[in-house]
Design an enzyme around this catalytic site. Structure first.
Site, PDB file in Angstrom:
ATOM      1  CB  CYS A  45      -0.928   0.010   1.211  1.00  0.00           C
ATOM      2  SG  CYS A  45      -2.146  -1.321   1.209  1.00  0.00           S
ATOM      3  CB  THR A 274      -9.156 -25.162   0.281  1.00  0.00           C
ATOM      4  OG1 THR A 274      -8.403 -26.337   0.582  1.00  0.00           O
ATOM      5  CG2 THR A 274      -8.259 -23.930   0.393  1.00  0.00           C
ATOM      6  CB  SER A 275     -12.549 -28.385  -1.545  1.00  0.00           C
ATOM      7  OG  SER A 275     -11.462 -28.256  -2.451  1.00  0.00           O
ATOM      8  N   PRO A 277      -9.035 -30.777   3.416  1.00  0.00           N
ATOM      9  CG  PRO A 277      -9.245 -32.856   4.479  1.00  0.00           C
ATOM     10  CD  PRO A 277      -9.443 -32.171   3.153  1.00  0.00           C
TER      11      PRO A 277
END
Length: 547
Positions: A45, A274-275, A277
């Protein structure tokens, strides 16, 4: 404590926060922080301000380095190392040394993906002097180009946060700057009428704007200049072009590993898992819950990325922390102007098909008007008309906007209503605010609307035969007014009330809204239907500022 091995791919906001939190929770874990760039935990930033010279040195940008991670946290940092593949069955990641191309494999018990997002770069020819800005090397390259080529003009393509911050800093360096934006406004998170204040400030600060005109192609002229040609046929010449069109989530690694993706990014649950584990994901590449309405969004902001990293670390260590969602609270500095928003814009509510919301505008000073240095700000508050629940807010002004939007952001997080804003007990001294802070005033105005005491009209809805009543003083009216408006100053309204009977519904306006509200209350209590035009003549879209 468990002796688990955790690999974190991506070492900026989300990844670095996750690594540090993991160590604080688990002293025995083996933690590796891996990034393909030369730095981790740096302040992207701050890059425009490094280019502009306000941040003087490159070494001021990293918040932490490999040595600090090693000595303070016992974390191994591997920069210049790219993750190229994940074998989920074997729980391994293939890593490639960026400088040599040599590949190796690392096993993991837990894997955290924090790949971030990459700048959007259309399929234009790669020309010298055309840059994107995402990393410290990007900013160094721009600084070196300016120092060696000494361009007199720059074109910034894109009028969002990075684009406007770059425009500010390039002007600070003495360049003439044109901002080219495909949309018909700058700062896409804002609604158009609020962005208009920013556009006026840009022009007053010497920046040219070309809005509603996308770039068709980039070319190099015979004299070495860069030529930006737009869809309308306009031509902008410069010695430097900065592409600030936006970013796209880096999802390739996750997709190739067979992880589930959402419509916009890597799909994760509230614990950032996420999908798979054994794999978590955080930051600019993940799709998360939008906190106000509950939809799914990707919002590339450092604050949420840091919080997501913390939640992922907690989850890896078996804690029940959850990421509550994202409101998109953000601020940008543009030539001293503060531009901030939180929650949903009116555009977003309309796109989502949400009905039954209302909005109010106000233009209070940031502190007591009698104290030296008072400066006006422009605020917009969006809320459910039936319940008063706050949906979003936007603010533009030279001072004090940050604090007000932060307060409203917290109210949204707590599912607060406009009545909560009206009743908020806030600090008051004349140099800091008013006895009725702008946040209180926004809440009071909106509460009056919810309670039925303040019927509203808006400048973006043209009148349908109603009489337009301007209750400002005569000299204000003569300086500019809506075509066809009748002028009766507020102080004369009660004595002339009989003149208004039989006019039908009256739309009232003043300079900023307060006198219009008082006039509306007078008319309603005399049996005359009336609505106040929110924001008054100070709004930039006052029916085209007709006369």
């Amino acid at each position: 404590m468990s002796e688990k091995k955790v690999l974190i791919i991506g070492g900026v906001a989300g990844g670095a926060s996750c690594a540090a939190r993991l160590r604080r929770l688990d002293e025995s874990a083996e933690i590796q922080l891996i990034d393909r760039g030369p730095h981790v935990s740096f302040a992207n930033c701050g890059l425009p301000y490094f280019i502009g010279g306000l941040i003087p040195a490159e070494q001021d940008l990293p918040l932490a380095d490999a040595r600090l991670f090693r000595e303070r946290f016992g974390i191994r940092v591997r920069t210049g190392t790219e993750a190229v593949a994940i074998d989920r069955a074997a729980r391994t990641v293939t890593l490639r040394d960026v400088s040599t191309g040599a590949e190796s494999q690392e096993t993991y018990d837990a894997l955290v993906l924090s790949p971030g997002a990459s700048p959007i770069r259309p399929p234009w020819p790669k020309l010298d002097g055309v840059f994107t800005l995402r990393t410290i090397p990007d900013s160094v390259a721009i600084k070196e180009w300016i120092a060696t080529k000494k361009p007199r003009k720059a074109v910034v393509i894109g009028g969002g946060f990075i684009g406007l911050e770059m425009a500010d800093n390039l002007v600070h360096l003495g360049l003439g700057v044109t901002v080219v934006e495909m949309l018909d406004q700058v700062m896409p998170p804002l609604d158009p009428e609020m962005a208009a204040y920013v556009e006026a400030h840009l022009e007053a600060s010497g920046v040219k704007t070309a809005l509603g005109d996308g770039v068709a192609r980039l070319e190099s002229a015979d004299n070495g200049e860069l030529v930006v040609r737009t869809a309308s046929g306009q031509e902008h010449r410069a010695g430097l072009v900065v592409l600030a069109i936006g970013v796209k989530p880096e999802t390739r690694l996750a997709e190739e590993a067979g992880l589930e993706l959402g419509a916009r990014g890597i799909k994760v649950d509230e614990q950032m898992r996420t999908s798979d584990p054994h794999i978590w994901a955080v930051g600019d590449a993940v799709e998360v819950r939008e906190a106000v309405l509950g939809g799914r969004v990707v919002v590339p902001l450092a604050g949420p990325a840091n919080r997501q990293g913390r939640v992922a670390a907690d989850s890896i260590c078996g804690r029940a922390s959850r990421f509550r969602g994202i409101q998109g609270t953000a601020i940008c500095g543009v030539f001293g102007l503060q531009v901030a928003s939180t929650g949903l814009s009116e555009k977003a509510l309309v796109r989502a098909g949400i009905e039954g919301f209302e909005k109010v505008y106000l233009h209070p000073n940031q502190h007591a008007g009698y104290y030296p240095g008072a400066k006006p700000m422009h605020l917009k508050l969006l809320f459910e008309k039936a319940t008063g629940r706050i949906l979003g807010a936007q603010g533009v002004g030279l001072d004090g906007v940050d604090r007000r939007i932060d307060l409203i952001a917290m109210a949204i997080q707590m599912y607060g209503t406009v009545a909560d804003l009206a009743e908020a007990e806030l600090c008051y001294a004349p140099q800091f605010g008013g006895a009725k802070d702008p946040v209180n005033l926004a809440g009071m105005i909106a509460t009056n609307v919810v309670q039925g005491d303040h019927p509203l009209a808006h400048w973006n809805v043209p009148p349908k035969g109603e009489v337009i009543l301007d209750v400002r003083e005569k000299h204000e009216f003569e300086a500019g007014h809506v075509a066809g408006a009748v002028n009766i100053p507020l102080g004369q309204l009660r004595s002339r009330i009989d003149e208004l009977r039989g006019w039908g519904e009256i739309l009232v306006y003043c300079q900023a809204g307060q006198r219009g509200y008082i006039a509306t209350r007078i008319l309603l209590q005399h049996g005359i239907p009336a609505r106040n035009i929110s924001g008054g003549w100070a709004m930039p879209n006052a029916w085209g500022r007709a006369a």
